[in-house]
Design a protein around this motif. Structure first.
Motif, mmCIF file in Angstrom:
data_model
loop_
_atom_site.group_PDB
_atom_site.id
_atom_site.type_symbol
_atom_site.label_atom_id
_atom_site.label_comp_id
_atom_site.label_asym_id
_atom_site.label_seq_id
_atom_site.Cartn_x
_atom_site.Cartn_y
_atom_site.Cartn_z
ATOM 1 N N ILE A 1 0.839 -1.199 0.000
ATOM 2 C CA ILE A 1 0.000 0.000 0.000
ATOM 3 C C ILE A 1 0.876 1.252 0.000
ATOM 4 C CG2 ILE A 1 -1.753 1.240 1.322
ATOM 5 C CD1 ILE A 1 -2.590 -1.457 -0.009
ATOM 6 N N HIS B 1 -6.414 8.088 1.898
ATOM 7 C CA HIS B 1 -5.179 8.084 2.664
ATOM 8 C C HIS B 1 -5.236 9.070 3.823
ATOM 9 C CE1 HIS B 1 -3.551 5.228 0.019
ATOM 10 N NE2 HIS B 1 -3.469 6.022 -1.029
ATOM 11 N N SER C 1 -7.680 1.973 -8.732
ATOM 12 C CA SER C 1 -7.746 2.224 -7.302
ATOM 13 C C SER C 1 -6.559 1.586 -6.578
ATOM 14 C CB SER C 1 -9.063 1.690 -6.755
ATOM 15 O OG SER C 1 -9.083 1.824 -5.360
ATOM 16 N N LEU C 2 -6.266 0.340 -6.907
ATOM 17 C CA LEU C 2 -5.152 -0.352 -6.250
ATOM 18 C C LEU C 2 -3.839 0.363 -6.526
ATOM 19 C CD1 LEU C 2 -6.171 -4.038 -6.970
ATOM 20 C CD2 LEU C 2 -6.145 -2.904 -4.752
ATOM 21 N N ALA C 3 -3.684 0.870 -7.762
ATOM 22 C CA ALA C 3 -2.439 1.537 -8.123
ATOM 23 C C ALA C 3 -2.252 2.832 -7.348
ATOM 24 C CB ALA C 3 -2.403 1.814 -9.617
ATOM 25 N N LEU C 4 -3.331 3.362 -6.776
ATOM 26 C CA LEU C 4 -3.201 4.564 -5.949
ATOM 27 C C LEU C 4 -2.806 4.211 -4.517
ATOM 28 C CD1 LEU C 4 -6.334 6.514 -7.172
ATOM 29 C CD2 LEU C 4 -3.969 7.154 -7.551
ATOM 30 N N GLY C 5 -2.554 2.937 -4.278
ATOM 31 C CA GLY C 5 -2.184 2.540 -2.936
ATOM 32 C C GLY C 5 -3.371 2.361 -2.027
ATOM 33 N N VAL C 6 -4.524 2.074 -2.617
ATOM 34 C CA VAL C 6 -5.722 1.837 -1.826
ATOM 35 C C VAL C 6 -5.835 0.334 -1.589
ATOM 36 C CG1 VAL C 6 -8.227 2.010 -1.854
ATOM 37 C CG2 VAL C 6 -6.841 3.871 -2.740
ATOM 38 N N ARG D 1 2.660 1.570 -3.380
ATOM 39 C CA ARG D 1 1.863 2.061 -4.506
ATOM 40 C C ARG D 1 1.476 3.523 -4.327
ATOM 41 N NH1 ARG D 1 -1.817 -3.203 -4.837
ATOM 42 N NH2 ARG D 1 -0.266 -4.625 -5.701
ATOM 43 N N LYS D 2 1.504 3.990 -3.071
ATOM 44 C CA LYS D 2 1.279 5.420 -2.877
ATOM 45 C C LYS D 2 2.434 6.216 -3.462
ATOM 46 C CE LYS D 2 -0.013 7.201 1.164
ATOM 47 N NZ LYS D 2 -0.234 7.225 2.630
ATOM 48 N N PHE E 1 -12.993 6.801 -12.571
ATOM 49 C CA PHE E 1 -14.121 6.168 -11.882
ATOM 50 C C PHE E 1 -15.409 6.864 -12.316
ATOM 51 C CE2 PHE E 1 -10.699 5.880 -8.514
ATOM 52 C CZ PHE E 1 -10.392 4.560 -8.790
#
Ligand SMILES: Nc1ncnc2c1ncn2[C@@H]1O[C@H](COP(=O)(O)OP(=O)(O)OP(=O)(O)O)[C@@H](O)[C@H]1O
Ligand SMILES: [Mg+2]
Lengths: 304, 250, 287
Positions: B81, B112, C168-173, B84-85, B97
């Motif tokens: 996590i 976050h 979404s996952l790539a944003l670190g969620v 990827r941030k 989205f």
């Protein structure tokens, strides 16, 4: 701990939140298992209650008389009547449903499809008690006045069940017809065959297993259907083997509903009704299994 | 200064039978644009997704090391996590989205834990950096799906910028766009490299030549040649690179 | 026109006729019930309890009972069904376990409702000592519609584009947050459609309720979930099969009309929602 590992924990943080995530996953998994559990419980409890009478063996499975008062629990007339009612209903549904599916898949303009499809879907859901009530007040009266007999009879059951089965037959058959590759059809038309010849010689044979699946599934639904059929088939006091479509009969579902309300809990009679449940369950399970197999086969052979 | 370094990086798909990437060693510089080129199926996407551990989602297995600022992200103690941030990603197809422009950009920071009062500023800055602010500043409440492909792609860039990454990975970001939108994004890339380290996969040789500082050529899962973009395009050392660049295959 | 063409025309007309029969049946049944029942509907009928075995009074306890049963049923089936669907669509590896979950979901969907009623009677009413009650009836209905909520939810979740999850996952969620904020948010109209269709099934179900929730003629409201409860379908059943006065039949028609109205409202709402949802999923009608 090595130096690099420590730096790493600083830069990227160490595993947080991982525990909650895994906990939720486990929880979801348990929820997913609930369906399995429920099915097992249903089988176990119905079977357990039915066993005392299932254990009667031939007296139950091949017995010709059902007289709970005298301890006779022969199931043959009821099962036979169930099949008579189910198969007849299916015949009517097939005669109407397959042509309807052909029309929808091949000829219907878009707007008409947009009208018929939702009505068919809604027809599936119309509360069966309402359909049964309609049958009792309209169909039964019509048969009594114009054809003869008591009115409450096999024929009335056929018609009502056909109406309830129709949507399944139409929608699965239509899917099967649509799954036939367009190229087959075009090849046939290209050879100078008329659309109708193409349907008869190419489409229907290729969609065969899907159409058959729809019929067998429809039959499973018809046999498991309870309220609508109960209200129109008359339910004589003693189940018998009918000799005319204008006679009333008893089927598995109607027998269970009618007798369960006055049965003494724990008596042989109660176990006998659960044994009927076991038979009903088994018949429907077999029919559903055949349907699934046919649809799988259709997918394998049809769509490529 | 090197930002990303891979050592013997291999990726296997399926049950370890299909090899997507074979023992790749490469060092990627900070604040530079590095282009990955090569014929279809040569492992460009696989390499890119190895850098933010997105290959795991498809059940791929990774061997070797990927060092980011000297730390191996596959060492088992790294939190994906957090990883990827720090590493943003922009995909081939614009994939906003189905929500408003504002919510799209605010999505990451919100989750976050950014406070609501900071979100407005973050959204505005990110959209400005992505060169989209002027076009959408009066339409922040509109659903993102109602915008053009090029705008959607810049929105996706803004969305990635909003979580304040250090590295941004682009996987053929222009392949679904028209020439004008492509030009805008290329312009944007050159601006972004002041602050970010950029790795971009592209099918288009001219694009690689125009925007990148370094170029890596992949073939059948192997890194064939890597160097300054000018060197790769003008004086390739490997025969296969030359064949590919001059259009003899691919 | 030659004979072949005439034959073609005739056959086509026949096919069209067959296709229209289902629409006709739907219209006839609905029209008949509306015509026969509309005269009975008035404020008293909707707000009073019945007396003298349905010869007088109204169906207030039946309406409330049916809604209560559906409520309990949904409280059980929706969370469980959606959770199962999330597991199947998002977490499940494709192995024996998930295959068998799907298989048993299909099994459950195929079990005749009367068998579920029998099970409710022996398991809930007798074995768990819940009695013939609102709780037993609602749970048994829940068993019945569980597979439909699982399937509808799974389909809706699977229809959410993979690219949303990756973005979404790539944003670190985290995966869980992604499911909550993106997947479920995009899938919920589809889930609601499935739930509404299931609700339509549950509200009209008679056999299950008859065996587990109580006689349809109670003229009081349940005081707790352990009390027996009246319901519209059972009311219709009892009056239609045992009633012999015109007052009773009138009331059966009135109750049928209320039942069918509830059902049609839910179905139409579900179909409209599904239509809008698919349009949105295709990216149209965004702004
Ligand atoms: N999920 C997967 N399962 C199995 N094999 C895969 C998977 N994804 C990629 N591969 C294989 O790995 C190899 C590299 O694929 P990759 O997508 O990285 O190529 P690429 O260079 O990005 O191609 P393109 O230019 O078409 O995007 C290919 O041979 C591909 O078939
Ligand atoms: Mg690729």
């Amino acid at each position: 701990m090595s130096d690099s590992a420590q730096r790493c924990a600083g830069a990227f943080g160490s595993f947080r939140g991982g525990l909650a995530e895994r906990l939720v996953e486990k929880l979801l998994f348990i929820c997913a298992l609930s369906s399995i559990l429920i099915v097992f419980f249903i089988i176990a409890f119905i079977l357990k209650e039915g066993i005392p009478v299932l254990a009667l063996g031939p007296d139950f499975f091949f017995g010709m008389t059902w007289k709970p008062g005298q301890g006779q629990f022969g199931v043959v007339p009821t099962v036979l009547s169930t099949f008579i009612v189910g198969i007849g209903a299916l015949g009517i549904a097939a005669v109407i449903g397959i042509p309807a599916a052909i029309y929808l898949a091949e000829f219907a303009p878009e707007w008409l499809r947009a009208l018929i499809k939702p009505s068919v879907e809604m027809l599936v859901g119309i509360p069966s008690i309402v359909l049964g009530f309609f049958g009792l007040m309209v169909l039964v009266v019509f048969i009594r006045d114009n054809i003869g007999g008591w009115g409450e009879c096999i024929l009335a059951g056929w018609v009502i069940l056909a109406v309830m089965t129709l949507p399944h037959v139409i929608s699965i058959s239509e899917d099967a017809l649509r799954a036939v590759p367009r190229t087959y059809k075009e090849a046939s038309l290209g050879l100078g065959a008329t659309p109708l010849q193409t349907i008869r010689k190419i489409l229907v044979p290729n969609a065969r297993s899907g159409i058959l699946a729809s019929l067998i599934l429809g039959m499973g639904n018809a046999i498991g259907e309870t309220m609508a059929v109960l209200m129109v088939i008359g339910n004589p006091n003693i189940p018998w083997i009918p000799s005319s479509v204008l006679e009333p009969v008893r089927v598995l579902t109607s027998t269970i509903v009618i007798e369960i309300s006055y049965v003494v809990w724990g008596s042989t009679h109660q176990h006998a009704l659960f044994a009927l449940g076991v038979i009903l369950f088994s018949i429907v399970a077999v029919l559903n299994a055949i349907t699934t197999a046919l649809i799988r086969k259709g997918i394998r052979t049809g769509c490529r | 200064m090197s930002k990303i370094e891979t050592i013997g990086l291999s990726v296997y798909y399926g049950d370890g039978t299909v090899c997507g990437l074979k023992a790749v060693n490469i060092t990627i510089e900070a604040n530079k644009i590095t282009a990955l080129i090569g014929p279809s199926g040569c492992g460009k996407t696989t390499f890119l997704r190895a850098l933010n551990r997105m290959n795991e989602l498809k059940g791929a297995q990774t061997k070797g090391k990927v060092l980011i600022d000297g730390i191996d992200i596959y060492n088992g103690k790294v939190d994906v996590i957090q990883l990827r941030k720090r590493i943003g990603m922009v995909f081939q197809q614009p994939n906003p989205f189905p929500m408003s422009i504002y919510d799209n950009v605010a999505y990451g920071p919100r989750i976050h834990g950014q406070r609501n009062e900071n979100l407005g500023t973050i959204v505005e800055e990110s959209l400005k950096k992505a060169a989209l602010w002027d076009e959408v500043k009066d339409r922040l409440d509109e659903n993102a799906l109602g915008f053009s492909g090029g705008q959607q792609q810049r929105l996706c860039i803004a969305r990635a910028l909003a979580v304040n990454p250090e590295i941004i990975l682009f996987d053929e970001p222009c392949s679904a766009l028209d020439p004008v939108s492509t030009a805008r994004i290329e312009e944007l890339l050159t601006e972004l490299k002041q602050e970010y380290t950029i790795v971009i996969v592209t099918h288009n040789m001219q694009q690689a030549a125009r925007v990148s500082d370094c170029t890596a050529f992949f073939l059948m899962g192997e890194l064939i040649e890597y160097g300054k973009t000018s060197q790769i395009f003008e004086r390739p050392k490997d025969k296969r690179t030359e064949d590919y660049i001059t259009g003899r295959f691919g | 026109m030659n004979r072949g063409e005439v034959a073609e025309k005739l056959v086509k007309a026949g096919l069209l006729g067959a296709a229209l029969i289902s629409v006709a049946v739907l219209l006839i049944v609905v029209a008949y019930i509306v015509l026969k029942g509309v005269g009975t509907i008035n404020l008293e009928f909707l707000t009073q309890a019945q007396y003298r075995f349905g010869r007088g009074g109204g169906i207030f306890p039946q309406i409330i009972g049916s809604l209560g049963l559906v409520g309990v049923c949904l409280l059980f089936a929706v969370p469980l069904g959606v959770a199962s669907a999330i597991y199947l669509a998002e977490y499940a590896p494709n192995n024996l376990v998930t295959e068998s979950v799907r298989f048993f979901v299909a099994c459950l969907a195929g079990i005749p409702s009367i068998v579920i009623g029998l099970f409710g009677l022996v398991f809930l009413v007798y074995y768990l000592h819940l009695g013939v009650s609102l709780l037993s009836g609602g749970l048994a209905l829940g068993f019945m519609i569980l597979p439909w909520t699982v399937r509808a939810s799974e389909e809706a979740i699977k229809a959410v584009p993979q690219s949303y999850r990756e973005a979404s996952l790539a944003l670190g969620v985290t995966k869980l947050q992604t499911i909550r904020r993106i997947v479920l948010k995009s899938a919920y109209p589809g889930i609601i459609t499935g739930v509404l269709l299931g609700t339509g099934k549950a509200i009209g179900e008679t056999a299950v309720v008859l065996l587990t929730a109580g006689s349809g003629l109670e003229s009081f409201l349940p005081r707790s979930i352990f009390d027996p409860v009246a319901s519209l379908p059972v009311y219709v059943y009892l009056l239609a099969t045992t009633g012999n006065t015109s007052e009773q039949l009138e009331r059966a028609f009135g109750a049928s009309l209320v039942l069918i109205t509830l059902f049609l409202l839910m179905s139409i709402f579900a179909l409209v929602l599904r239509d809008r949802y698919f349009k949105r999923m295709r990216g149209r009608g965004g702004g």
